[in-house]
Motif scaffolding. Structure first.
Motif: not given
Ligand SMILES: [Zn+2]
Length: 329
Positions: A304-318
């Motif tokens: 569902e996140l398209g092109d954003d998945a990697g960016v969102v997931g890289a920030a997720a651990p915070f």
């Protein structure tokens, strides 16, 4: 503390995507830079640091707290999350103390993650897998990336190199993969496999709709996206190429389902815009080959996140609190 946010960076061989991500997993400001190919790792690190600084300068307003920077990068990581173990497409990237060097350049906390793992974590957090505890992610592009979330935690394996789902062997006598093995999943369903399948159909005088797009005046290069366009416009042979890739994916997904018994299997990545062409045969094959008690309860769905998945997931651990942000080691 004011409104908390983090910067996620999705670094690849051609582009560096950046995003300011809030506690709800929303990307509220984006940045994009080209990867300085062939200029060496220091130039790449400088470009990433410049992108982060620019985004922070432009996007942070008084009252916001930047918790840190997450970097998703190709290649497996060492178990401590300090450096990349293997990066065949990015000369010099292996073994340098990436996390520490970037943290020093930025003066901020930095966390590293494998890019496919980051995308899996993004979909788990706020995408197609939200609410699930166990998720399998497959990212289709020039290769096939994999990510596994087990009981709410990213699973990296004993040496940081696990979850390479694109490199399970499906055809022992198949074509040689970039990893050196024959007949890996990604050789059968990633974008180059779509192109090869379409080329075979064209060479056999089939796929007339696709042939009109490729040939003649203004002919376009044969890409997986073009094959998808022909399929959507009614070219049955082009559609069959995607259906075949979906069947191979389904064969692999059936095994992943029997091993991990996930709640959700998420299909994403650069070919993900064409997932609807793969999904029917993928689901049929995955269900046919897996235990009924598992497949009757599993959702096999597009990301569902398209092109954003990697960016969102890289920030997720915070933001993912408690034990959840810690990987299995
Ligand atoms: Zn392989």
């Amino acid at each position: 503390m004011g409104k908390a946010c983090a910067i996620g960076v999705d670094f690849g061989g051609t582009r560096i995507k950046l995003g300011l991500v809030d506690a709800g997993g929303r990307v509220f400001r984006r940045g994009l830079r080209s990867t300085p190919r062939g200029a060496g790792w220091e130039a790449i690190l400088d470009e990433i640091a410049a992108g982060v600084s620019e985004l922070a300068d432009e996007g942070l307003v008084p009252g916001m707290t930047l918790l840190g920077v997450g970097l998703g990068t190709p290649g497996p990581l060492d178990p401590a999350g300090e450096h990349v173990l293997l990066a065949p497409n990015i000369p010099g990237w292996e073994g340098i103390p990436l996390r520490r060097l970037l943290a020093e350049r930025l003066g901020r906390e930095v966390r590293l993650e494998n890019d496919a793992n980051a995308a899996a974590l993004g979909e788990y957090w706020v995408g197609a897998g939200r609410g699930a505890r166990t998720l399998i992610f497959l990212g289709l592009g020039t290769g096939v990336g994999g990510g596994i979330v087990l009981d709410g935690r990213l699973w990296r394996g004993a040496h940081g190199a696990g979850a390479e789902l694109g490199h399970v062997t499906l055809d022992p006598a198949g074509e040689v993969c970039g990893c050196g093995n024959r007949g890996c999943l990604e050789m059968l369903c990633a974008a180059p496999a779509i192109v090869r399948g379409a080329r075979r159909a064209l060479d056999a005088g089939r796929a007339g709709g696709l042939a009109r797009l490729v040939g003649g005046e203004g002919g376009q290069p044969l890409t997986a996206e073009l094959v998808a366009r022909a399929a959507r416009a009614g070219d049955a042979d082009a559609a069959a190429v995607y259906a075949e890739a979906g069947r191979w994916l389904g064969v692999a997904v059936a095994s992943f389902m029997n091993i991990f018994d996930p709640e959700v299997v998420v299909i994403g990545g650069g070919v993900a815009g064409s997932v609807e062409l793969l999904l029917p045969s993928l689901r049929e094959e995955a269900c046919r080959r897996s235990f009924e008690v598992i497949h009757r309860n599993v959702a096999i769905v597009p990301a569902e996140l398209g092109d954003d998945a990697g960016v969102v997931g890289a920030a997720a651990p915070f933001f993912i609190d408690g034990k959840e942000h810690e990987a299995w080691h």
